[in-house]
Design a protein around this motif. Sequence first.
Motif, PDB file in Angstrom:
ATOM      1  N   ALA A  74       3.297 -13.928  36.354  1.00 32.89           N
ATOM      2  CA  ALA A  74       4.135 -14.433  37.309  1.00 32.89           C
ATOM      3  C   ALA A  74       5.606 -13.870  37.152  1.00 32.89           C
ATOM      4  O   ALA A  74       6.028 -14.045  38.461  1.00 32.89           O
ATOM      5  CB  ALA A  74       4.453 -16.236  37.263  1.00 32.89           C
ATOM      6  N   LYS A  75       6.218 -13.946  36.474  1.00 32.98           N
ATOM      7  CA  LYS A  75       7.334 -13.357  35.648  1.00 32.98           C
ATOM      8  C   LYS A  75       6.942 -11.452  35.661  1.00 32.98           C
ATOM      9  O   LYS A  75       8.653 -11.203  35.534  1.00 32.98           O
ATOM     10  CB  LYS A  75       7.673 -13.633  34.503  1.00 32.98           C
ATOM     11  N   SER A  76       6.383 -11.182  36.514  1.00 32.53           N
ATOM     12  CA  SER A  76       6.252  -9.573  36.281  1.00 32.53           C
ATOM     13  C   SER A  76       6.957  -8.499  34.837  1.00 32.53           C
ATOM     14  O   SER A  76       7.457  -8.187  34.398  1.00 32.53           O
ATOM     15  CB  SER A  76       6.420  -8.911  37.291  1.00 32.53           C
ATOM     16  N   THR A  77       6.021  -9.513  33.568  1.00 32.81           N
ATOM     17  CA  THR A  77       6.759  -8.929  31.988  1.00 32.81           C
ATOM     18  C   THR A  77       5.453  -9.527  31.013  1.00 32.81           C
ATOM     19  O   THR A  77       4.708 -10.023  30.784  1.00 32.81           O
ATOM     20  CB  THR A  77       8.306  -9.842  31.552  1.00 32.81           C
ATOM     21  N   VAL A  78       5.559  -8.816  30.457  1.00 33.10           N
ATOM     22  CA  VAL A  78       5.101  -7.979  29.162  1.00 33.10           C
ATOM     23  C   VAL A  78       5.140  -8.426  28.036  1.00 33.10           C
ATOM     24  O   VAL A  78       6.594  -7.492  28.196  1.00 33.10           O
ATOM     25  CB  VAL A  78       3.984  -6.586  28.849  1.00 33.10           C
ATOM     26  N   TYR A  79       5.407  -8.491  27.092  1.00 34.71           N
ATOM     27  CA  TYR A  79       6.612  -9.385  25.091  1.00 34.71           C
ATOM     28  C   TYR A  79       5.918  -8.676  24.724  1.00 34.71           C
ATOM     29  O   TYR A  79       4.671  -8.646  24.879  1.00 34.71           O
ATOM     30  CB  TYR A  79       6.331 -10.747  25.528  1.00 34.71           C
ATOM     31  N   LEU A  80       6.202  -8.293  23.770  1.00 34.04           N
ATOM     32  CA  LEU A  80       5.802  -7.661  22.174  1.00 34.04           C
ATOM     33  C   LEU A  80       7.180  -8.877  21.466  1.00 34.04           C
ATOM     34  O   LEU A  80       8.422  -8.207  20.720  1.00 34.04           O
ATOM     35  CB  LEU A  80       6.140  -6.251  21.947  1.00 34.04           C
ATOM     36  N   GLN A  81       6.131  -9.831  20.958  1.00 33.25           N
ATOM     37  CA  GLN A  81       6.974 -10.502  19.765  1.00 33.25           C
ATOM     38  C   GLN A  81       6.337  -9.929  18.631  1.00 33.25           C
ATOM     39  O   GLN A  81       5.431  -9.814  17.526  1.00 33.25           O
ATOM     40  CB  GLN A  81       6.507 -11.974  19.336  1.00 33.25           C
ATOM     41  N   MET A  82       7.525  -9.500  17.185  1.00 32.33           N
ATOM     42  CA  MET A  82       7.709  -8.595  16.685  1.00 32.33           C
ATOM     43  C   MET A  82       7.742  -9.491  15.673  1.00 32.33           C
ATOM     44  O   MET A  82       8.905  -9.925  15.249  1.00 32.33           O
ATOM     45  CB  MET A  82       8.366  -7.319  16.698  1.00 32.33           C
ATOM     46  N   ASN A  83       7.462  -9.358  14.231  1.00 30.05           N
ATOM     47  CA  ASN A  83       7.140 -10.912  13.802  1.00 30.05           C
ATOM     48  C   ASN A  83       7.812  -9.711  11.964  1.00 30.05           C
ATOM     49  O   ASN A  83       6.730  -8.813  12.191  1.00 30.05           O
ATOM     50  CB  ASN A  83       6.577 -12.027  12.758  1.00 30.05           C
ATOM     51  N   GLY A  84       8.331  -9.936  10.836  1.00 39.29           N
ATOM     52  CA  GLY A  84       8.090  -9.666   9.307  1.00 39.29           C
ATOM     53  C   GLY A  84       8.324  -8.287   9.619  1.00 39.29           C
ATOM     54  O   GLY A  84       7.662  -7.319   8.978  1.00 39.29           O
ATOM     55  N   LEU A  85       9.469  -7.726  10.320  1.00 36.37           N
ATOM     56  CA  LEU A  85       9.848  -6.525  10.664  1.00 36.37           C
ATOM     57  C   LEU A  85       9.943  -5.920   9.390  1.00 36.37           C
ATOM     58  O   LEU A  85      10.592  -6.168   7.650  1.00 36.37           O
ATOM     59  CB  LEU A  85      10.598  -6.133  11.645  1.00 36.37           C
ATOM     60  N   LYS A  86       9.854  -4.470   8.664  1.00 32.52           N
ATOM     61  CA  LYS A  86       9.670  -3.646   8.246  1.00 32.52           C
ATOM     62  C   LYS A  86      10.784  -2.362   8.709  1.00 32.52           C
ATOM     63  O   LYS A  86      10.548  -1.569   9.958  1.00 32.52           O
ATOM     64  CB  LYS A  86       7.721  -3.245   7.567  1.00 32.52           C
ATOM     65  N   PRO A  87      11.292  -1.651   7.246  1.00 31.03           N
ATOM     66  CA  PRO A  87      12.110  -0.312   7.619  1.00 31.03           C
ATOM     67  C   PRO A  87      11.216   0.552   8.830  1.00 31.03           C
ATOM     68  O   PRO A  87      11.414   1.381   9.429  1.00 31.03           O
ATOM     69  CB  PRO A  87      12.401   0.214   6.448  1.00 31.03           C
ATOM     70  N   GLU A  88       9.322   0.241   8.195  1.00 31.04           N
ATOM     71  CA  GLU A  88       8.886   1.892   8.382  1.00 31.04           C
ATOM     72  C   GLU A  88       8.705   1.166  10.468  1.00 31.04           C
ATOM     73  O   GLU A  88       7.735   2.418  10.656  1.00 31.04           O
ATOM     74  CB  GLU A  88       7.451   2.020   8.242  1.00 31.04           C
ATOM     75  N   ASP A  89       9.231  -0.131  11.130  1.00 32.98           N
ATOM     76  CA  ASP A  89       8.840  -0.088  12.388  1.00 32.98           C
ATOM     77  C   ASP A  89       9.753   0.387  12.966  1.00 32.98           C
ATOM     78  O   ASP A  89      10.112   0.297  14.365  1.00 32.98           O
ATOM     79  CB  ASP A  89       8.598  -1.866  12.513  1.00 32.98           C
ATOM     80  N   THR A  90      10.848   0.833  12.350  1.00 29.27           N
ATOM     81  CA  THR A  90      12.060   1.980  13.087  1.00 29.27           C
ATOM     82  C   THR A  90      11.742   2.629  13.922  1.00 29.27           C
ATOM     83  O   THR A  90      10.571   3.521  12.912  1.00 29.27           O
ATOM     84  CB  THR A  90      12.527   2.164  11.764  1.00 29.27           C
ATOM     85  N   GLY A  91      12.500   2.596  15.680  1.00 33.18           N
ATOM     86  CA  GLY A  91      11.939   3.949  15.825  1.00 33.18           C
ATOM     87  C   GLY A  91      11.841   3.317  18.122  1.00 33.18           C
ATOM     88  O   GLY A  91      12.548   2.300  17.885  1.00 33.18           O
ATOM     89  N   VAL A  92      12.034   4.301  18.462  1.00 34.18           N
ATOM     90  CA  VAL A  92      11.837   3.754  20.334  1.00 34.18           C
ATOM     91  C   VAL A  92      10.713   3.352  20.082  1.00 34.18           C
ATOM     92  O   VAL A  92       9.952   3.751  20.504  1.00 34.18           O
ATOM     93  CB  VAL A  92      12.501   5.283  20.692  1.00 34.18           C
ATOM     94  N   TYR A  93      10.945   2.002  20.933  1.00 35.07           N
ATOM     95  CA  TYR A  93       9.851   1.469  21.756  1.00 35.07           C
ATOM     96  C   TYR A  93       9.284   1.385  22.718  1.00 35.07           C
ATOM     97  O   TYR A  93      10.551   1.242  23.989  1.00 35.07           O
ATOM     98  CB  TYR A  93      10.109  -0.379  21.347  1.00 35.07           C
ATOM     99  N   TYR A  94       7.936   2.085  23.588  1.00 29.84           N
ATOM    100  CA  TYR A  94       8.322   2.338  24.894  1.00 29.84           C
ATOM    101  C   TYR A  94       6.631   0.981  25.448  1.00 29.84           C
ATOM    102  O   TYR A  94       6.124   0.644  24.575  1.00 29.84           O
ATOM    103  CB  TYR A  94       7.601   3.656  25.296  1.00 29.84           C
ATOM    104  N   CYS A  95       7.275   0.954  26.526  1.00 29.80           N
ATOM    105  CA  CYS A  95       6.237   0.138  27.500  1.00 29.80           C
ATOM    106  C   CYS A  95       5.251   1.185  28.468  1.00 29.80           C
ATOM    107  O   CYS A  95       6.315   1.836  29.058  1.00 29.80           O
ATOM    108  CB  CYS A  95       6.558  -1.194  27.951  1.00 29.80           C
ATOM    109  N   ALA A  96       4.400   0.705  28.858  1.00 26.85           N
ATOM    110  CA  ALA A  96       3.365   1.688  29.337  1.00 26.85           C
ATOM    111  C   ALA A  96       2.755   0.940  30.573  1.00 26.85           C
ATOM    112  O   ALA A  96       2.305  -0.089  29.351  1.00 26.85           O
ATOM    113  CB  ALA A  96       3.264   2.553  28.883  1.00 26.85           C
ATOM    114  N   ALA A  97       2.385   1.946  31.484  1.00 22.31           N
ATOM    115  CA  ALA A  97       1.127   0.984  32.443  1.00 22.31           C
ATOM    116  C   ALA A  97      -0.240   1.874  32.546  1.00 22.31           C
ATOM    117  O   ALA A  97       0.098   3.248  32.496  1.00 22.31           O
ATOM    118  CB  ALA A  97       1.659   0.253  33.316  1.00 22.31           C
ATOM    119  N   ILE A  98      -1.340   1.409  32.895  1.00 18.98           N
ATOM    120  CA  ILE A  98      -2.302   2.167  33.440  1.00 18.98           C
ATOM    121  C   ILE A  98      -3.396   1.263  34.435  1.00 18.98           C
ATOM    122  O   ILE A  98      -3.347  -0.651  34.189  1.00 18.98           O
ATOM    123  CB  ILE A  98      -3.423   2.179  31.500  1.00 18.98           C
ATOM    124  N   TRP A  99      -3.754   1.201  35.319  1.00 16.77           N
ATOM    125  CA  TRP A  99      -4.626   0.441  35.806  1.00 16.77           C
ATOM    126  C   TRP A  99      -6.033  -0.233  35.557  1.00 16.77           C
ATOM    127  O   TRP A  99      -6.404   0.657  35.062  1.00 16.77           O
ATOM    128  CB  TRP A  99      -5.227   1.210  37.186  1.00 16.77           C
TER     129      TRP A  99
END
Length: 119
Positions: A74-99
């Motif tokens: 309904a909001k045309s939105t996808v979420y990624l809740q990230m808990n317990g973050l670690k230094p190795e989670d550092t980076g550029v995060y992309y969302c992407a779509a496919i049918w």
Amino acid sequence: QLQLVESGGGSVQPGGSLRLSCAASGSTLDPYAIGWLRQAPGKERERISCISDNGISLYSDSVKGRFTISRDNAKSTVYLQMNGLKPEDTGVYYCAAIWRSCALEFNSWGQGTQVTVSS
């Protein structure tokens, strides 16, 4: 054509949390599978999560149990809740779509949002 825009990135200490958003426009989100991928400096892009058009979610071993993907069509939105973050989670995060299916290669991409995990 579907356009995607990520938001919610930032800097956080180890053990902290962030919620990324992927806002879609140009088309209804309902028939698309949406994925989250990340790219750390000097490393290849990694698929970390995906949610299919019917709500089935998948996770890589590196984030399973810490990250949660969800969608609000309904909001045309996808979420990624990230808990317990670690230094190795550092980076550029992309969302992407496919049918429909997470089993296919993505063909629409957002511009990315930076996540930095550091003390």
